[in-house]
Design a protein around this motif. Structure first.
Motif, PDB file in Angstrom:
ATOM      1  N   PRO A   1       5.825 -48.727 -13.959  1.00 36.60           N
ATOM      2  CA  PRO A   1       6.717 -49.737 -14.790  1.00 36.60           C
ATOM      3  C   PRO A   1       5.953 -51.020 -14.968  1.00 36.60           C
ATOM      4  CG  PRO A   1       7.251 -49.880 -12.146  1.00 36.60           C
ATOM      5  CD  PRO A   1       6.323 -48.875 -12.452  1.00 36.60           C
ATOM      6  N   LEU A   2       6.329 -52.209 -15.420  1.00 29.88           N
ATOM      7  CA  LEU A   2       5.702 -53.438 -16.011  1.00 29.88           C
ATOM      8  C   LEU A   2       5.274 -54.157 -14.566  1.00 29.88           C
ATOM      9  CD1 LEU A   2       7.282 -54.874 -19.007  1.00 29.88           C
ATOM     10  CD2 LEU A   2       5.001 -53.626 -18.775  1.00 29.88           C
ATOM     11  N   GLU A   3       6.279 -54.108 -13.704  1.00 30.91           N
ATOM     12  CA  GLU A   3       5.854 -55.126 -12.413  1.00 30.91           C
ATOM     13  C   GLU A   3       4.576 -54.212 -11.742  1.00 30.91           C
ATOM     14  OE1 GLU A   3       8.645 -56.431  -8.827  1.00 30.91           O
ATOM     15  OE2 GLU A   3       7.985 -54.322  -8.879  1.00 30.91           O
ATOM     16  N   ARG A   4       4.352 -52.996 -11.746  1.00 30.36           N
ATOM     17  CA  ARG A   4       3.376 -51.894 -10.977  1.00 30.36           C
ATOM     18  C   ARG A   4       2.250 -52.427 -12.058  1.00 30.36           C
ATOM     19  NH1 ARG A   4      -0.074 -50.440  -8.028  1.00 30.36           N
ATOM     20  NH2 ARG A   4       0.211 -48.689  -6.640  1.00 30.36           N
ATOM     21  N   GLN A   5       2.476 -52.504 -13.129  1.00 28.01           N
ATOM     22  CA  GLN A   5       0.957 -52.831 -13.933  1.00 28.01           C
ATOM     23  C   GLN A   5       0.521 -54.414 -13.518  1.00 28.01           C
ATOM     24  OE1 GLN A   5       1.000 -51.813 -18.048  1.00 28.01           O
ATOM     25  NE2 GLN A   5       2.983 -50.888 -17.774  1.00 28.01           N
ATOM     26  N   GLN A   6       1.357 -55.307 -13.208  1.00 22.52           N
ATOM     27  CA  GLN A   6       0.758 -56.540 -12.693  1.00 22.52           C
ATOM     28  C   GLN A   6       0.315 -56.513 -11.215  1.00 22.52           C
ATOM     29  OE1 GLN A   6       1.106 -58.615 -15.219  1.00 22.52           O
ATOM     30  NE2 GLN A   6       2.403 -56.690 -16.043  1.00 22.52           N
ATOM     31  N   ILE A   7       0.869 -56.087 -10.330  1.00 23.92           N
ATOM     32  CA  ILE A   7       0.401 -55.788  -8.800  1.00 23.92           C
ATOM     33  C   ILE A   7       1.161 -54.598  -8.134  1.00 23.92           C
ATOM     34  CG2 ILE A   7       2.365 -57.356  -8.030  1.00 23.92           C
ATOM     35  CD1 ILE A   7       0.280 -58.556  -6.405  1.00 23.92           C
ATOM     36  N   GLY A   8       0.184 -54.149  -7.282  1.00 28.35           N
ATOM     37  CA  GLY A   8       0.696 -53.106  -6.638  1.00 28.35           C
ATOM     38  C   GLY A   8      -0.164 -52.773  -5.288  1.00 28.35           C
ATOM     39  N   ALA A   9       0.346 -52.002  -4.437  1.00 36.52           N
ATOM     40  CA  ALA A   9      -0.302 -51.454  -3.261  1.00 36.52           C
ATOM     41  C   ALA A   9      -0.277 -50.355  -3.028  1.00 36.52           C
ATOM     42  CB  ALA A   9       0.262 -52.349  -2.183  1.00 36.52           C
ATOM     43  N   GLN A  10      -1.371 -49.705  -2.417  1.00 37.80           N
ATOM     44  CA  GLN A  10      -1.020 -48.096  -2.160  1.00 37.80           C
ATOM     45  C   GLN A  10      -0.282 -48.136  -1.139  1.00 37.80           C
ATOM     46  OE1 GLN A  10      -2.597 -45.703  -3.812  1.00 37.80           O
ATOM     47  NE2 GLN A  10      -3.457 -47.045  -5.296  1.00 37.80           N
ATOM     48  N   ALA A  11       0.742 -46.957  -1.196  1.00 44.22           N
ATOM     49  CA  ALA A  11       1.704 -46.686  -0.303  1.00 44.22           C
ATOM     50  C   ALA A  11       1.166 -46.180   1.182  1.00 44.22           C
ATOM     51  CB  ALA A  11       2.556 -45.629  -0.726  1.00 44.22           C
TER      52      ALA A  11
ATOM     53  N   MET B   1      -8.254 -61.594 -28.044  1.00 42.39           N
ATOM     54  CA  MET B   1      -9.201 -61.248 -27.332  1.00 42.39           C
ATOM     55  C   MET B   1      -8.484 -60.651 -26.118  1.00 42.39           C
ATOM     56  SD  MET B   1     -12.523 -63.236 -25.136  1.00 42.39           S
ATOM     57  CE  MET B   1     -13.187 -63.778 -26.621  1.00 42.39           C
ATOM     58  N   SER B   2      -9.257 -59.603 -25.424  1.00 40.00           N
ATOM     59  CA  SER B   2      -8.694 -59.058 -24.232  1.00 40.00           C
ATOM     60  C   SER B   2      -9.692 -58.670 -23.460  1.00 40.00           C
ATOM     61  CB  SER B   2      -8.071 -57.568 -24.689  1.00 40.00           C
ATOM     62  OG  SER B   2      -7.839 -56.916 -23.523  1.00 40.00           O
ATOM     63  N   ALA B   3      -9.295 -59.233 -21.980  1.00 39.26           N
ATOM     64  CA  ALA B   3     -10.100 -59.148 -20.971  1.00 39.26           C
ATOM     65  C   ALA B   3     -10.144 -57.753 -20.396  1.00 39.26           C
ATOM     66  CB  ALA B   3     -10.090 -60.325 -19.975  1.00 39.26           C
ATOM     67  N   GLN B   4     -11.139 -57.509 -19.438  1.00 33.56           N
ATOM     68  CA  GLN B   4     -10.962 -56.288 -18.732  1.00 33.56           C
ATOM     69  C   GLN B   4     -11.345 -56.608 -17.401  1.00 33.56           C
ATOM     70  OE1 GLN B   4     -10.795 -53.298 -20.212  1.00 33.56           O
ATOM     71  NE2 GLN B   4     -10.192 -54.355 -22.144  1.00 33.56           N
ATOM     72  N   ALA B   5     -10.444 -57.474 -16.699  1.00 31.93           N
ATOM     73  CA  ALA B   5     -10.595 -57.906 -15.333  1.00 31.93           C
ATOM     74  C   ALA B   5      -9.615 -57.162 -14.496  1.00 31.93           C
ATOM     75  CB  ALA B   5     -10.540 -59.285 -15.247  1.00 31.93           C
ATOM     76  N   THR B   6      -9.909 -57.085 -13.449  1.00 31.92           N
ATOM     77  CA  THR B   6      -9.301 -56.416 -12.339  1.00 31.92           C
ATOM     78  C   THR B   6      -9.524 -57.319 -10.933  1.00 31.92           C
ATOM     79  OG1 THR B   6     -10.516 -54.721 -11.598  1.00 31.92           O
ATOM     80  CG2 THR B   6      -8.799 -54.366 -13.365  1.00 31.92           C
ATOM     81  N   VAL B   7      -8.274 -57.230  -9.893  1.00 27.47           N
ATOM     82  CA  VAL B   7      -8.531 -57.567  -8.558  1.00 27.47           C
ATOM     83  C   VAL B   7      -8.344 -56.409  -7.849  1.00 27.47           C
ATOM     84  CG1 VAL B   7      -7.915 -59.388  -6.871  1.00 27.47           C
ATOM     85  CG2 VAL B   7      -8.057 -60.098  -9.189  1.00 27.47           C
ATOM     86  N   ARG B   8      -9.209 -56.030  -6.796  1.00 24.41           N
ATOM     87  CA  ARG B   8      -9.038 -54.820  -6.222  1.00 24.41           C
ATOM     88  C   ARG B   8      -9.613 -55.218  -4.879  1.00 24.41           C
ATOM     89  NH1 ARG B   8     -10.692 -48.617  -7.402  1.00 24.41           N
ATOM     90  NH2 ARG B   8      -8.952 -47.693  -6.129  1.00 24.41           N
ATOM     91  N   SER B   9      -8.722 -54.773  -3.619  1.00 25.05           N
ATOM     92  CA  SER B   9      -9.004 -55.462  -2.456  1.00 25.05           C
ATOM     93  C   SER B   9      -8.931 -54.115  -1.521  1.00 25.05           C
ATOM     94  CB  SER B   9      -8.178 -56.591  -2.068  1.00 25.05           C
ATOM     95  OG  SER B   9      -8.374 -56.844  -0.583  1.00 25.05           O
ATOM     96  N   PHE B  10      -9.529 -54.177  -0.545  1.00 27.52           N
ATOM     97  CA  PHE B  10      -9.677 -53.027   0.566  1.00 27.52           C
ATOM     98  C   PHE B  10      -9.447 -53.729   1.941  1.00 27.52           C
ATOM     99  CE2 PHE B  10     -11.780 -51.006  -2.944  1.00 27.52           C
ATOM    100  CZ  PHE B  10     -11.115 -49.889  -2.914  1.00 27.52           C
TER     101      PHE B  10
ATOM    102  N   ASN C   1      -4.764 -59.063 -19.165  1.00 25.32           N
ATOM    103  CA  ASN C   1      -5.769 -58.188 -18.690  1.00 25.32           C
ATOM    104  C   ASN C   1      -5.658 -56.804 -18.939  1.00 25.32           C
ATOM    105  OD1 ASN C   1      -7.866 -60.005 -17.358  1.00 25.32           O
ATOM    106  ND2 ASN C   1      -6.030 -60.711 -16.373  1.00 25.32           N
ATOM    107  N   ARG C   2      -6.575 -55.862 -18.948  1.00 24.57           N
ATOM    108  CA  ARG C   2      -6.427 -54.373 -19.187  1.00 24.57           C
ATOM    109  C   ARG C   2      -7.421 -53.711 -18.078  1.00 24.57           C
ATOM    110  NH1 ARG C   2      -3.305 -56.701 -21.695  1.00 24.57           N
ATOM    111  NH2 ARG C   2      -2.759 -56.653 -23.945  1.00 24.57           N
ATOM    112  N   ALA C   3      -6.754 -52.534 -17.514  1.00 24.19           N
ATOM    113  CA  ALA C   3      -7.275 -52.117 -16.575  1.00 24.19           C
ATOM    114  C   ALA C   3      -7.097 -50.558 -16.527  1.00 24.19           C
ATOM    115  CB  ALA C   3      -6.949 -52.590 -15.113  1.00 24.19           C
ATOM    116  N   GLN C   4      -8.030 -49.737 -15.991  1.00 22.99           N
ATOM    117  CA  GLN C   4      -8.079 -48.355 -15.750  1.00 22.99           C
ATOM    118  C   GLN C   4      -7.538 -47.971 -14.308  1.00 22.99           C
ATOM    119  OE1 GLN C   4      -8.276 -46.358 -18.593  1.00 22.99           O
ATOM    120  NE2 GLN C   4      -8.342 -48.221 -19.785  1.00 22.99           N
TER     121      GLN C   4
END
Length: 133
Positions: free
Chosen positions: A54-64, A1-10, A23-26
């Motif tokens: 890269p893989l690290e960026r798929q886990q977590i990232g920030a808008q420059a 089973m694959s979840a479709q979860a994301t955590v997005r913060s402003f 998880n998978r995200a668009q």
């Protein structure tokens, strides 16, 4: 089973003692800070996929220029630019991924890693055992 979860913060995002896996995200990252800052402590971010390397960026990232990351004592798949601060890129070795049992196996290299300062004195794990090291 694959979840479709994301955590997005402003704004201000804080993840402490969290496991975010498979998880998978668009978007660029499964955990994404688009403004403000993200603080991550004692977490496992692994197996998340967005389709953007890269893989690290798929886990977590920030808008420059819009957000900052402060990631410490965390396991990140594809660890690269977030190296240091006691972050590791080791395979977590979960009890049973197929059954979505995200507890760490006894031989996992992540056992006894982390920062006690990030935990409450009375924090318990999923097995009702003290989390403090």
């Amino acid at each position: 089973m694959s979840a479709q979860a994301t955590v997005r913060s402003f704004g201000q995002l804080s993840l402490v003692n969290c496991t975010v896996v498979n998880n998978r995200a668009q978007m660029l990252s499964v955990v994404e800070a688009d403004g403000g800052s993200a603080t991550v402590r004692n977490c496992v971010l692994f197996g998340n996929r967005t389709g953007y390397p890269p893989l690290e960026r798929q886990q977590i990232g920030a808008q420059a220029g819009l957000a900052t990351l402060d990631v410490r004592t965390t396991c990140l798949e594809g660890l690269g630019s977030l190296s240091g601060n006691q972050n590791v890129g080791w395979l977590p070795i979960f009890v049973d991924e197929a059954a979505m049992n995200w507890r760490l196996q006894a031989g996992s290299p992540l056992h006894d890693l982390g920062d006690n300062v990030a935990m409450a004195d009375d924090a318990l794990d999923l097995d009702r055992q003290p989390r403090r090291l």
